[in-house]
Design a protein around this motif. Structure first.
Motif, PDB file in Angstrom:
ATOM      1  N   GLN A 103       6.671   0.169   5.365  1.00 49.94           N
ATOM      2  CA  GLN A 103       5.526   0.940   4.881  1.00 49.94           C
ATOM      3  C   GLN A 103       4.693   0.133   3.889  1.00 49.94           C
ATOM      4  O   GLN A 103       3.459   0.135   3.943  1.00 49.94           O
ATOM      5  N   LEU A 104       5.363  -0.563   2.982  1.00 50.34           N
ATOM      6  CA  LEU A 104       4.647  -1.376   2.004  1.00 50.34           C
ATOM      7  C   LEU A 104       3.884  -2.505   2.670  1.00 50.34           C
ATOM      8  O   LEU A 104       2.728  -2.786   2.330  1.00 50.34           O
ATOM      9  N   CYS A 105       4.529  -3.165   3.626  1.00 52.99           N
ATOM     10  CA  CYS A 105       3.865  -4.270   4.317  1.00 52.99           C
ATOM     11  C   CYS A 105       2.680  -3.766   5.137  1.00 52.99           C
ATOM     12  O   CYS A 105       1.623  -4.405   5.170  1.00 52.99           O
ATOM     13  N   LYS A 106       2.849  -2.608   5.777  1.00 51.03           N
ATOM     14  CA  LYS A 106       1.745  -2.036   6.540  1.00 51.03           C
ATOM     15  C   LYS A 106       0.585  -1.678   5.616  1.00 51.03           C
ATOM     16  O   LYS A 106      -0.582  -1.978   5.903  1.00 51.03           O
ATOM     17  N   ALA A 107       0.910  -1.059   4.479  1.00 47.28           N
ATOM     18  CA  ALA A 107      -0.142  -0.642   3.550  1.00 47.28           C
ATOM     19  C   ALA A 107      -0.905  -1.841   3.013  1.00 47.28           C
ATOM     20  O   ALA A 107      -2.126  -1.774   2.819  1.00 47.28           O
ATOM     21  N   GLY A 108      -0.208  -2.938   2.743  1.00 48.08           N
ATOM     22  CA  GLY A 108      -0.863  -4.108   2.191  1.00 48.08           C
ATOM     23  C   GLY A 108      -1.452  -5.042   3.229  1.00 48.08           C
ATOM     24  O   GLY A 108      -2.038  -6.074   2.859  1.00 48.08           O
ATOM     25  N   GLY A 109      -1.337  -4.682   4.495  1.00 55.42           N
ATOM     26  CA  GLY A 109      -1.805  -5.569   5.557  1.00 55.42           C
ATOM     27  C   GLY A 109      -3.190  -5.236   6.081  1.00 55.42           C
ATOM     28  O   GLY A 109      -3.515  -5.598   7.219  1.00 55.42           O
ATOM     29  N   ASP A 110      -3.997  -4.576   5.291  1.00 57.10           N
ATOM     30  CA  ASP A 110      -5.348  -4.187   5.705  1.00 57.10           C
ATOM     31  C   ASP A 110      -6.308  -4.451   4.555  1.00 57.10           C
ATOM     32  O   ASP A 110      -6.048  -4.041   3.416  1.00 57.10           O
ATOM     33  N   MET A 111      -7.432  -5.116   4.851  1.00 57.70           N
ATOM     34  CA  MET A 111      -8.365  -5.497   3.791  1.00 57.70           C
ATOM     35  C   MET A 111      -8.956  -4.286   3.084  1.00 57.70           C
ATOM     36  O   MET A 111      -9.091  -4.273   1.850  1.00 57.70           O
ATOM     37  N   LEU A 112      -9.313  -3.236   3.811  1.00 55.81           N
ATOM     38  CA  LEU A 112      -9.904  -2.074   3.174  1.00 55.81           C
ATOM     39  C   LEU A 112      -8.907  -1.408   2.223  1.00 55.81           C
ATOM     40  O   LEU A 112      -9.275  -0.995   1.114  1.00 55.81           O
ATOM     41  N   ARG A 113      -7.651  -1.319   2.645  1.00 56.28           N
ATOM     42  CA  ARG A 113      -6.659  -0.706   1.765  1.00 56.28           C
ATOM     43  C   ARG A 113      -6.466  -1.544   0.498  1.00 56.28           C
ATOM     44  O   ARG A 113      -6.280  -1.000  -0.592  1.00 56.28           O
ATOM     45  N   LEU A 114      -6.511  -2.858   0.622  1.00 50.84           N
ATOM     46  CA  LEU A 114      -6.425  -3.710  -0.562  1.00 50.84           C
ATOM     47  C   LEU A 114      -7.652  -3.516  -1.458  1.00 50.84           C
ATOM     48  O   LEU A 114      -7.544  -3.536  -2.687  1.00 50.84           O
ATOM     49  N   GLN A 115      -8.809  -3.304  -0.844  1.00 56.22           N
ATOM     50  CA  GLN A 115     -10.011  -3.050  -1.639  1.00 56.22           C
ATOM     51  C   GLN A 115      -9.902  -1.715  -2.385  1.00 56.22           C
ATOM     52  O   GLN A 115     -10.358  -1.594  -3.532  1.00 56.22           O
ATOM     53  N   VAL A 116      -9.304  -0.712  -1.737  1.00 55.96           N
ATOM     54  CA  VAL A 116      -9.075   0.565  -2.414  1.00 55.96           C
ATOM     55  C   VAL A 116      -8.194   0.353  -3.648  1.00 55.96           C
ATOM     56  O   VAL A 116      -8.492   0.852  -4.744  1.00 55.96           O
ATOM     57  N   LEU A 117      -7.111  -0.403  -3.477  1.00 52.92           N
ATOM     58  CA  LEU A 117      -6.225  -0.686  -4.603  1.00 52.92           C
ATOM     59  C   LEU A 117      -6.954  -1.457  -5.695  1.00 52.92           C
ATOM     60  O   LEU A 117      -6.698  -1.252  -6.887  1.00 52.92           O
ATOM     61  N   ARG A 118      -7.864  -2.340  -5.286  1.00 51.24           N
ATOM     62  CA  ARG A 118      -8.639  -3.103  -6.271  1.00 51.24           C
ATOM     63  C   ARG A 118      -9.541  -2.168  -7.079  1.00 51.24           C
ATOM     64  O   ARG A 118      -9.624  -2.269  -8.311  1.00 51.24           O
ATOM     65  N   VAL A 119     -10.216  -1.248  -6.410  1.00 55.16           N
ATOM     66  CA  VAL A 119     -11.093  -0.297  -7.102  1.00 55.16           C
ATOM     67  C   VAL A 119     -10.274   0.590  -8.039  1.00 55.16           C
ATOM     68  O   VAL A 119     -10.702   0.914  -9.147  1.00 55.16           O
ATOM     69  N   LEU A 120      -9.064   0.962  -7.598  1.00 57.60           N
ATOM     70  CA  LEU A 120      -8.212   1.847  -8.387  1.00 57.60           C
ATOM     71  C   LEU A 120      -7.428   1.104  -9.464  1.00 57.60           C
ATOM     72  O   LEU A 120      -6.583   1.709 -10.130  1.00 57.60           O
ATOM     73  N   SER A 121      -7.712  -0.163  -9.656  1.00 58.36           N
ATOM     74  CA  SER A 121      -6.889  -0.960 -10.566  1.00 58.36           C
ATOM     75  C   SER A 121      -6.960  -0.472 -12.007  1.00 58.36           C
ATOM     76  O   SER A 121      -6.037  -0.703 -12.772  1.00 58.36           O
ATOM     77  N   ARG A 122      -8.056   0.195 -12.393  1.00 59.46           N
ATOM     78  CA  ARG A 122      -8.177   0.630 -13.778  1.00 59.46           C
ATOM     79  C   ARG A 122      -8.430   2.127 -13.941  1.00 59.46           C
ATOM     80  O   ARG A 122      -8.148   2.673 -14.992  1.00 59.46           O
ATOM     81  N   ASP A 123      -8.968   2.777 -12.924  1.00 52.85           N
ATOM     82  CA  ASP A 123      -9.333   4.184 -13.079  1.00 52.85           C
ATOM     83  C   ASP A 123      -8.995   4.976 -11.833  1.00 52.85           C
ATOM     84  O   ASP A 123      -8.721   4.414 -10.767  1.00 52.85           O
ATOM     85  N   ARG A 177      -5.031  16.769  -8.341  1.00 52.10           N
ATOM     86  CA  ARG A 177      -6.178  17.655  -8.156  1.00 52.10           C
ATOM     87  C   ARG A 177      -6.883  17.867  -9.476  1.00 52.10           C
ATOM     88  O   ARG A 177      -6.270  18.195 -10.485  1.00 52.10           O
ATOM     89  N   GLU A 178      -8.204  17.648  -9.489  1.00 59.49           N
ATOM     90  CA  GLU A 178      -9.065  17.914 -10.638  1.00 59.49           C
ATOM     91  C   GLU A 178     -10.117  18.919 -10.179  1.00 59.49           C
ATOM     92  O   GLU A 178     -11.096  18.562  -9.545  1.00 59.49           O
ATOM     93  N   GLY A 179      -9.858  20.199 -10.477  1.00 58.86           N
ATOM     94  CA  GLY A 179     -10.781  21.216  -9.979  1.00 58.86           C
ATOM     95  C   GLY A 179     -10.715  21.277  -8.467  1.00 58.86           C
ATOM     96  O   GLY A 179      -9.652  21.474  -7.879  1.00 58.86           O
ATOM     97  N   ASN A 180     -11.862  21.081  -7.824  1.00 57.49           N
ATOM     98  CA  ASN A 180     -11.917  21.148  -6.363  1.00 57.49           C
ATOM     99  C   ASN A 180     -11.773  19.784  -5.699  1.00 57.49           C
ATOM    100  O   ASN A 180     -11.874  19.678  -4.482  1.00 57.49           O
ATOM    101  N   SER A 181     -11.540  18.736  -6.472  1.00 55.67           N
ATOM    102  CA  SER A 181     -11.481  17.382  -5.928  1.00 55.67           C
ATOM    103  C   SER A 181     -10.101  16.775  -6.133  1.00 55.67           C
ATOM    104  O   SER A 181      -9.411  17.070  -7.110  1.00 55.67           O
ATOM    105  N   LEU A 182      -9.720  15.917  -5.196  1.00 50.76           N
ATOM    106  CA  LEU A 182      -8.494  15.141  -5.327  1.00 50.76           C
ATOM    107  C   LEU A 182      -8.855  13.754  -5.847  1.00 50.76           C
ATOM    108  O   LEU A 182      -9.719  13.082  -5.284  1.00 50.76           O
ATOM    109  N   PHE A 183      -8.181  13.333  -6.903  1.00 51.10           N
ATOM    110  CA  PHE A 183      -8.398  12.007  -7.455  1.00 51.10           C
ATOM    111  C   PHE A 183      -7.160  11.154  -7.215  1.00 51.10           C
ATOM    112  O   PHE A 183      -6.030  11.640  -7.319  1.00 51.10           O
ATOM    113  N   TYR A 184      -7.397   9.896  -6.889  1.00 51.22           N
ATOM    114  CA  TYR A 184      -6.312   8.960  -6.609  1.00 51.22           C
ATOM    115  C   TYR A 184      -6.290   7.876  -7.681  1.00 51.22           C
ATOM    116  O   TYR A 184      -7.326   7.446  -8.180  1.00 51.22           O
ATOM    117  N   ARG A 185      -5.092   7.428  -8.033  1.00 56.45           N
ATOM    118  CA  ARG A 185      -4.926   6.273  -8.911  1.00 56.45           C
ATOM    119  C   ARG A 185      -3.769   5.428  -8.384  1.00 56.45           C
ATOM    120  O   ARG A 185      -2.936   5.902  -7.602  1.00 56.45           O
TER     121      ARG A 185
END
Length: 342
Positions: free
Chosen positions: A32-52, A87-95
């Protein structure tokens, strides 16, 4: 109001002991970890989530992806334990989740997150990320510009200054019994904590990015004859703030109002002298969604472990903490983070 000292890992966030995963379980988790890290978009998501934390809609805006596609990638990242959602109100937030599901996966888990850190967002992604943060900031500024007059009364409905102020002051006096040269309070509100800082520090800076709220702090300063307090319009990145000279930086009930709370930790680390203290009083996570409209809250509290992660990522060390008994559906954490002497 009762208060209790506790370790930096609150009891309600501890995990119950479980059996070590079997060999088959470990193999599935590794895949699962290797699959999750084996896609550029998913790595970009992790990059965006690196601080917030960001919502699905914000991530779609930043990375220019359809919501169905983004939800699919977030599901894979969550299955691998790389992100957590709230969940924050009506939205789901990811970190990002810095905690591996088991010690056996810690090195691989960390390696995937570290790999994402090395990515550079392209110019368009960086611009859209800045726009999302700016949109959050503008919502906060607009609220305080319109509601500064009744903000104190609304804040009292949640957690009154008398609940957390004495605990924050007592902890600061214990950390710096002799006071110091410079204290900076970010978001002083109506100014009550400035009366604690002014007698103990040679100079105090009260910093707020809302003219209306700063005017209330200025009125309090004048009324109390706090002659060593200077009110400054701006945020924690202001060039008017001296770097590496503050004995303490204070943020009481501020982080849940700011668009990027992690930035405050980075800025506090920059402003503090070696051995300085970053003092935080903050709401723990709650489900009182009315606070968004009534008090201009961008976040429904902040988890203690998030504060810990931001502190560690900024080069600050965890110090003493107090968790106050819950009142009106709100629980308060009073925390200190220390800048190393080295």
């Amino acid at each position: 109001m009762e208060a209790s000292s506790c370790s930096m890992t609150p009891a309600d966030s501890s995990e119950s002991p479980s059996r070590p995963p079997s060999g088959g379980d470990i193999s599935a988790m590794v895949l699962q970890l290797c699959k999750a890290g084996g896609d550029m978009l998913r790595l970009q998501v992790l990059r965006v989530l690196s601080r917030d934390a960001y919502s699905v809609q914000e991530l779609c805006q930043i990375l220019d992806v359809r919501q169905s596609g983004m939800s699919h990638h977030l599901k894979i990242l969550a299955a691998a334990g790389l992100v957590v959602r709230r969940r924050e109100g009506n939205s789901l937030f990811y970190r990002r989740n810095w905690q591996a599901e088991t010690a056996a996966l810690r090195e691989l888990h960390t390696a995937v997150l570290n790999a994402a850190e090395q990515l550079r967002l392209d110019a368009g992604q960086q611009q859209r990320l800045a726009e999302v943060v700016a949109e959050r900031a503008e919502r906060s500024r607009a609220f305080f510009a319109e509601h500064a007059g009744e903000f104190g009364e609304q804040q009292e409905q949640m957690v009154a200054f008398g609940v957390y102020g004495p605990s924050a002051a007592e902890m600061l006096r214990a950390a710096q019994p002799e006071g110091g040269e410079l204290a900076i309070e970010i978001g002083p509100g109506e100014g009550a904590f400035l009366a604690e800082l002014a007698p103990r520090y040679r100079q105090v800076i009260a910093l707020d990015n809302s003219e209306a709220m700063l005017a209330k702090a200025q009125a309090y300063v004048a009324g109390q004859s706090l002659d060593n307090v200077r009110c400054l319009l701006g945020d924690s990145r202001s060039a008017a703030l001296p770097s590496a000279t503050a004995d303490c930086v204070v943020a009481n009930m501020v982080l849940h109002h700011v668009p990027s709370p992690a930035d405050i930790f980075r800025d506090a680390q920059r402003l503090l002298r070696p051995g300085g203290v970053f003092c935080v009083a903050e709401l723990c996570p709650h489900d009182q969604n009315w606070a968004r409209e009534a008090c201009g809250d961008l976040w429904l509290g902040i988890a203690p472990e998030e504060l810990n992660e931001w502190a560690t990522g900024s080069g600050l060390e965890e110090g003493p903490s107090v968790y106050l008994a819950q009142l009106n559906g709100f629980r308060v954490q009073v925390r200190q983070f220390l800048k190393s002497d080295g």
